[in-house]
Design an enzyme around this catalytic site. Sequence first.
Site, PDB file in Angstrom:
ATOM      1  N   SER A  95       0.804  -1.226   0.000  1.00 42.77           N
ATOM      2  CA  SER A  95       0.000   0.000   0.000  1.00 42.77           C
ATOM      3  C   SER A  95       0.834   1.271   0.000  1.00 42.77           C
ATOM      4  O   SER A  95       0.343   2.331  -0.392  1.00 42.77           O
ATOM      5  CB  SER A  95      -0.935   0.011   1.217  1.00 42.77           C
ATOM      6  OG  SER A  95      -0.192   0.087   2.420  1.00 42.77           O
ATOM      7  N   LYS A 139       0.169   4.979   6.913  1.00 44.59           N
ATOM      8  CA  LYS A 139      -0.384   5.694   5.762  1.00 44.59           C
ATOM      9  C   LYS A 139       0.137   7.127   5.783  1.00 44.59           C
ATOM     10  O   LYS A 139       0.821   7.553   6.713  1.00 44.59           O
ATOM     11  CB  LYS A 139      -1.917   5.704   5.803  1.00 44.59           C
ATOM     12  CG  LYS A 139      -2.569   4.333   5.871  1.00 44.59           C
ATOM     13  CD  LYS A 139      -2.357   3.512   4.615  1.00 44.59           C
ATOM     14  CE  LYS A 139      -3.053   2.149   4.732  1.00 44.59           C
ATOM     15  NZ  LYS A 139      -2.767   1.277   3.572  1.00 44.59           N
TER      16      LYS A 139
END
Length: 225
Positions: A95, A139
């Site tokens: 990711s 993230k």
Amino acid sequence: MADLQVDMLRRLLLAQRGGLPNRTSTPGLRRRNMSIFGYTVTATKRSPQPKAPLRERYPNGHVFARTFGYGLMAYISMHIFFDHFFTWRATWGPSMLPTLNASGTTVIISKYYRRGRGIEVGDMVSFKHPVQSEINAIKRVIGMPGDFVLRDTPDQGDGTMIQVPTGHCWLVGDNLPASRDSRIYGPVPLALIKGKVIALWNNWLEFPKSVQPAFQDVQDVQDEG
């Protein structure tokens, strides 16, 4: 046999008359008089000796105590350090490509920024997953409270913009097609942020030469924008 009995009687008579030495004068002995067949017999019993000091009984005890104390202090210090200051972890998953490899990248996380303190747009943060609480994810922050962000992936959806609510942030992965982030589970509470990624490296064999500051990656993203 007769001689042995005579000798025993002679000793008993001598003991009754005080002819035998008084053994109770010996340190650690106790005397008790008993009567056997009309004769008085002095029985002795050794008194329990006082225990020696711990240092004499366990000559290496102070070494063990000192080692245990140092080990306990080291454990407490490491616990405080990793719980309140810095920690490190290996990352996995695609990711955050290309910033973080799918596996093999190690990041250093500063706990100073936990609960969102000092976090800015562009920072990489470690946070507790809002849906799967047993997972810690990494993230990038693209929206802080009050900012307007695109709800869906660019060039997809209807282009709806939403405002990040108070006490929340908007997090996405650098590799948008392979990331599950705020586009799926919405704004993330700042209270779930565990810290900020301040450095990373991809090769332990070249440590510390391979260490890279995380803010350099943030600057690259801003320049590309």
